[in-house]
Motif scaffolding. Structure first.
Motif, PDB file in Angstrom:
ATOM      1  N   VAL A 180      -8.115   2.707   6.951  1.00  0.00           N
ATOM      2  CA  VAL A 180      -6.920   2.560   7.196  1.00  0.00           C
ATOM      3  C   VAL A 180      -6.687   3.168   8.494  1.00  0.00           C
ATOM      4  O   VAL A 180      -7.626   3.785   8.977  1.00  0.00           O
ATOM      5  CB  VAL A 180      -5.789   3.528   6.208  1.00  0.00           C
ATOM      6  CG1 VAL A 180      -6.102   4.935   6.358  1.00  0.00           C
ATOM      7  CG2 VAL A 180      -4.395   3.067   6.436  1.00  0.00           C
ATOM      8  N   LEU A 225      -9.635  -3.834   2.967  1.00  0.00           N
ATOM      9  CA  LEU A 225      -9.592  -3.944   1.508  1.00  0.00           C
ATOM     10  C   LEU A 225     -11.145  -4.560   1.084  1.00  0.00           C
ATOM     11  O   LEU A 225     -11.442  -5.236   1.733  1.00  0.00           O
ATOM     12  CB  LEU A 225      -8.406  -4.786   1.231  1.00  0.00           C
ATOM     13  CG  LEU A 225      -7.050  -4.468   1.713  1.00  0.00           C
ATOM     14  CD1 LEU A 225      -5.976  -5.498   1.514  1.00  0.00           C
ATOM     15  CD2 LEU A 225      -6.673  -3.115   1.146  1.00  0.00           C
ATOM     16  N   GLY A 256       2.102   1.690  -3.476  1.00  0.00           N
ATOM     17  CA  GLY A 256       1.103   1.977  -4.555  1.00  0.00           C
ATOM     18  C   GLY A 256       1.473   0.795  -5.565  1.00  0.00           C
ATOM     19  O   GLY A 256       1.138   1.342  -6.873  1.00  0.00           O
ATOM     20  N   PRO A 302      -7.547   6.656   3.538  1.00  0.00           N
ATOM     21  CA  PRO A 302      -7.221   5.363   2.923  1.00  0.00           C
ATOM     22  C   PRO A 302      -6.229   5.608   1.582  1.00  0.00           C
ATOM     23  O   PRO A 302      -5.274   5.367   1.474  1.00  0.00           O
ATOM     24  CB  PRO A 302      -8.319   4.742   2.688  1.00  0.00           C
ATOM     25  CG  PRO A 302      -9.311   5.068   3.779  1.00  0.00           C
ATOM     26  CD  PRO A 302      -8.916   6.544   4.053  1.00  0.00           C
ATOM     27  N   LYS A 303      -6.808   6.575   0.880  1.00  0.00           N
ATOM     28  CA  LYS A 303      -6.343   6.840  -0.588  1.00  0.00           C
ATOM     29  C   LYS A 303      -4.934   7.870  -0.249  1.00  0.00           C
ATOM     30  O   LYS A 303      -4.052   7.589  -0.934  1.00  0.00           O
ATOM     31  CB  LYS A 303      -7.366   7.576  -1.371  1.00  0.00           C
ATOM     32  CG  LYS A 303      -8.236   6.578  -2.169  1.00  0.00           C
ATOM     33  CD  LYS A 303      -8.999   7.328  -3.248  1.00  0.00           C
ATOM     34  CE  LYS A 303      -9.971   6.264  -3.881  1.00  0.00           C
ATOM     35  NZ  LYS A 303     -10.880   5.710  -3.137  1.00  0.00           N
ATOM     36  N   THR A 346      -2.099   5.556   0.827  1.00  0.00           N
ATOM     37  CA  THR A 346      -1.706   4.517  -0.178  1.00  0.00           C
ATOM     38  C   THR A 346      -0.870   5.337  -1.147  1.00  0.00           C
ATOM     39  O   THR A 346      -1.112   6.357  -1.589  1.00  0.00           O
ATOM     40  CB  THR A 346      -2.915   4.089  -1.111  1.00  0.00           C
ATOM     41  OG1 THR A 346      -3.803   3.504  -0.129  1.00  0.00           O
ATOM     42  CG2 THR A 346      -2.531   3.080  -2.169  1.00  0.00           C
ATOM     43  N   ILE A 388      -8.841  -0.107  -1.328  1.00  0.00           N
ATOM     44  CA  ILE A 388      -8.683   0.233   0.019  1.00  0.00           C
ATOM     45  C   ILE A 388      -9.709   1.121   0.616  1.00  0.00           C
ATOM     46  O   ILE A 388      -9.906   2.055  -0.171  1.00  0.00           O
ATOM     47  CB  ILE A 388      -7.317   0.990   0.626  1.00  0.00           C
ATOM     48  CG1 ILE A 388      -7.279   0.954   2.044  1.00  0.00           C
ATOM     49  CG2 ILE A 388      -6.947   2.163  -0.167  1.00  0.00           C
ATOM     50  CD1 ILE A 388      -5.647   1.595   2.368  1.00  0.00           C
ATOM     51  N   ALA A 413      -5.286  -2.135   7.625  1.00  0.00           N
ATOM     52  CA  ALA A 413      -6.234  -1.755   6.258  1.00  0.00           C
ATOM     53  C   ALA A 413      -7.504  -2.377   6.238  1.00  0.00           C
ATOM     54  O   ALA A 413      -7.326  -3.742   6.546  1.00  0.00           O
ATOM     55  CB  ALA A 413      -5.107  -1.646   4.994  1.00  0.00           C
ATOM     56  N   ARG A 470      -6.074  -0.166  -9.164  1.00  0.00           N
ATOM     57  CA  ARG A 470      -4.970   0.157  -8.262  1.00  0.00           C
ATOM     58  C   ARG A 470      -5.260   0.016  -6.918  1.00  0.00           C
ATOM     59  O   ARG A 470      -6.338  -0.128  -6.430  1.00  0.00           O
ATOM     60  CB  ARG A 470      -4.505   1.860  -8.666  1.00  0.00           C
ATOM     61  CG  ARG A 470      -4.355   2.045 -10.012  1.00  0.00           C
ATOM     62  CD  ARG A 470      -4.616   3.516 -10.090  1.00  0.00           C
ATOM     63  NE  ARG A 470      -5.819   3.929  -9.881  1.00  0.00           N
ATOM     64  CZ  ARG A 470      -6.286   5.083  -9.794  1.00  0.00           C
ATOM     65  NH1 ARG A 470      -5.669   6.069 -10.132  1.00  0.00           N
ATOM     66  NH2 ARG A 470      -7.495   5.342  -9.592  1.00  0.00           N
ATOM     67  N   PRO A 471      -4.204  -0.115  -6.065  1.00  0.00           N
ATOM     68  CA  PRO A 471      -4.245  -0.356  -4.601  1.00  0.00           C
ATOM     69  C   PRO A 471      -5.449   0.785  -3.910  1.00  0.00           C
ATOM     70  O   PRO A 471      -6.097   0.516  -3.075  1.00  0.00           O
ATOM     71  CB  PRO A 471      -3.054  -0.170  -3.872  1.00  0.00           C
ATOM     72  CG  PRO A 471      -2.105  -0.449  -5.242  1.00  0.00           C
ATOM     73  CD  PRO A 471      -2.766  -0.295  -6.542  1.00  0.00           C
ATOM     74  N   ARG A 472      -5.134   2.025  -4.344  1.00  0.00           N
ATOM     75  CA  ARG A 472      -6.109   3.046  -3.872  1.00  0.00           C
ATOM     76  C   ARG A 472      -7.549   2.691  -4.330  1.00  0.00           C
ATOM     77  O   ARG A 472      -8.371   3.379  -3.675  1.00  0.00           O
ATOM     78  CB  ARG A 472      -5.947   4.268  -4.364  1.00  0.00           C
ATOM     79  CG  ARG A 472      -5.823   4.399  -5.741  1.00  0.00           C
ATOM     80  CD  ARG A 472      -5.042   6.072  -6.293  1.00  0.00           C
ATOM     81  NE  ARG A 472      -5.714   7.049  -5.916  1.00  0.00           N
ATOM     82  CZ  ARG A 472      -6.286   7.869  -5.825  1.00  0.00           C
ATOM     83  NH1 ARG A 472      -7.440   7.740  -6.858  1.00  0.00           N
ATOM     84  NH2 ARG A 472      -6.576   8.956  -4.999  1.00  0.00           N
ATOM     85  N   LEU A 488       0.769  -1.293   0.131  1.00  0.00           N
ATOM     86  CA  LEU A 488      -0.089  -0.010  -0.120  1.00  0.00           C
ATOM     87  C   LEU A 488       0.906   1.108  -0.062  1.00  0.00           C
ATOM     88  O   LEU A 488       0.721   2.267  -0.714  1.00  0.00           O
ATOM     89  CB  LEU A 488      -0.857   0.018   1.282  1.00  0.00           C
ATOM     90  CG  LEU A 488      -2.165  -1.374   1.108  1.00  0.00           C
ATOM     91  CD1 LEU A 488      -2.904  -1.215   2.505  1.00  0.00           C
ATOM     92  CD2 LEU A 488      -3.061  -1.065  -0.073  1.00  0.00           C
TER      93      LEU A 488
END
Ligand SMILES: Cc1cc2nc3c(=O)[nH]c(=O)nc-3n(C[C@H](O)[C@H](O)[C@H](O)COP(=O)(O)OP(=O)(O)OC[C@H]3O[C@@H](n4cnc5c(N)ncnc54)[C@H](O)[C@@H]3O)c2cc1C
Length: 425
Positions: free
Chosen positions: A151, A195, A132, A177-178, A181, A148, A193, A143-145, A129
């Protein structure tokens, strides 16, 4: 224990472990609870004034060199599942769990993580995270963002802050959260986190199609965009990358290659492979199916951490500019993997390069990427080249916003000082 240090206070021995770029930590903390982690941060704010979060330590050389002596805080003992309501398709996990362990737990419920991570046995969720990281399936899985939704992180005030929540519909407050990330551990230490996860696909296919060059890539991308095909990955490899990736996957390949990944239920995958044949107007391609796709997915994910030469870059472009970007890079100097569907090009320099040659090549391709509305970062190079190559790319107007966020959350610049964009730029 006091360690031998140079005039700037950097330890000269590796006793407390590496921080990356040839620097060693003054001390290492391995908390197994969040309270212990807060205590470690509080102590280091007093002692050294710098805290370097670590997970699996697989990507410590990523970014600018550590800015001043400080302690490593290794979160890999924070590795519990906190909550896994699998019918809701969310999971809350502590940040130190390895990605492979997390994938294994999800697979027991026939579910999966939406992020491709290289070296998942070693990499932790927190590290994935914080960096990224993304791979070939970013086109289909995001994407990871994007996955999630909650957080928790410890700030340089040694308190745990929570943002987001454990349910998908959760819109109140700042989107921490974003924000966390991709923040490279510079805003705080991620402790936990939440997800979104998805069911494992019922079937998978990887199509391997040899091409004469990048000339037709654009036409294919436009075609896929307009068609009923829903690939999760559209990759384009130059001959050198095709050789590396095919070799790692136990295949043969040494030409420009289009790789298309399809994942869905059995009928949909079969239909899409047929449809691909019709739309592309060719039958001379190989198709790997189901379990047989695993080595190639792995090789496509791991290419970004291969080390065939002195340095590596990653460019972000509009997908329509990828073919032109690849065309003038000679395969004897570069191994190139484009996540073509999302406009990301992984560039591994091959063989011997001087610093001057690398600086000239990076400047030219960066100018091209910036001219197309993107950027080019240097993901790996000798530490002594980092300042000249400006590893985080061409400064952008929004870096000022990033600096303001950093000043608000970490006013004493305790967290990963030196590493990220904006400092001394
Ligand atoms: C550009 C790029 C280059 C990469 N290079 C390599 C490579 O050379 N080798 C390789 O194996 N993999 C590499 N990776 C992939 C890497 O494996 C993943 O990013 C991985 O998920 C890192 O996990 P880790 O636990 O090993 O992180 P670490 O290497 O321990 O840390 C990586 C970064 O994340 C921060 N961090 C780690 N955990 C936390 C946390 N809990 N909270 C806040 N910050 C944290 C660290 O401070 C550090 O800046 C790279 C990825 C990217 C995007």
């Amino acid at each position: 224990m006091k360690r031998e240090a140079d005039a700037l206070g950097w330890p000269e021995t590796s006793g407390a472990g590496p921080l990356g770029d040839g620097r060693f930590a003054t001390a290492v903390h391995r908390p197994s609870t969040v309270d212990e982690l807060c205590d470690a941060v509080r102590a280091e704010v007093e002692n050294s004034g710098a805290v370097y979060p670590q997970g699996g330590a697989s990507a410590l050389d990523y970014g600018r060199p550590p800015g001043r002596p400080g302690a490593a805080v290794d979160v890999s003992s924070l590795n519990r599942i906190v909550d896994y309501p699998h019918a809701d398709m969310t999971i809350t996990v502590q940040a130190g769990m390895s990605v492979a362990a997390l994938q294994g737990i999800l697979a027991e419920q026939n579910q999966r993580l939406l992020i491709d991570v290289p070296r998942p046995d070693r990499a932790t969720l927190g590290g994935a995270l914080a960096t990224g990281v993304c791979g070939p399936r970013r086109l289909g899985l995001g994407r990871p963002r994007d996955s999630i939704i909650g957080v928790s992180f410890v700030t340089s005030n040694a308190v745990e802050v929570k943002g987001g929540g454990r349910v998908v519909k959760n819109v109140a407050g700042y989107d921490f959260p974003k924000l966390l990330t991709g923040s490279m551990g510079t805003l705080g230490i991620i402790t936990q986190a939440t997800l979104k996860v998805r069911p494992l696909p019922g079937a998978s296919a990887l199509i391997w199609l040899r091409a004469d060059g990048p000339e037709r890539l654009d036409e294919w991308l436009v075609g896929f965009g307009a068609s009923a095909l829903r690939p999760v990955a559209v990759e384009f490899l130059n001959p050198t990358a095709a050789r590396i990736i095919a070799g790692a996957a136990g295949l043969a390949g040494d030409s420009w290659t289009l790789v298309v990944g399809i994942e869905d239920d059995v009928n949909s995958v079969a239909w899409q492979v047929d449809r691909f044949r019709t739309e592309i107007g060719r039958s001379d391609f190989d198709v790997l199916r189901d379990e047989a796709t695993a080595p190639l997915w792995k090789a496509l994910t791991e290419f970004q951490v291969e080390t065939p030469g002195a340095f590596a870059c990653s460019a972000s472009l509009r997908p329509s500019r990828v073919a032109a970007f690849l065309a003038d890079l000679p395969p004897e100097r570069w191994a190139l993997q484009a996540h073509a569907g999302v406009g990301v090009v992984r560039m591994q320099a091959i063989g011997e390069w001087s610093e001057d040659e690398a600086a000239a090549a990076v400047a030219a391709k960066r100018a091209q990427a910036v001219g197309d509305g993107g950027n080019l970062i240097v993901t790996r190079c000798p530490t002594s080249w980092k300042a000249r190559l400006r590893v985080w790319g061409e400064p952008r107007a929004d870096w000022a916003l990033g600096r303001a966020v950093k000043a608000a959350l970490d006013p004493r610049n305790v967290m990963n000082p030196g590493r990220f964009v904006g400092e001394d730029e």
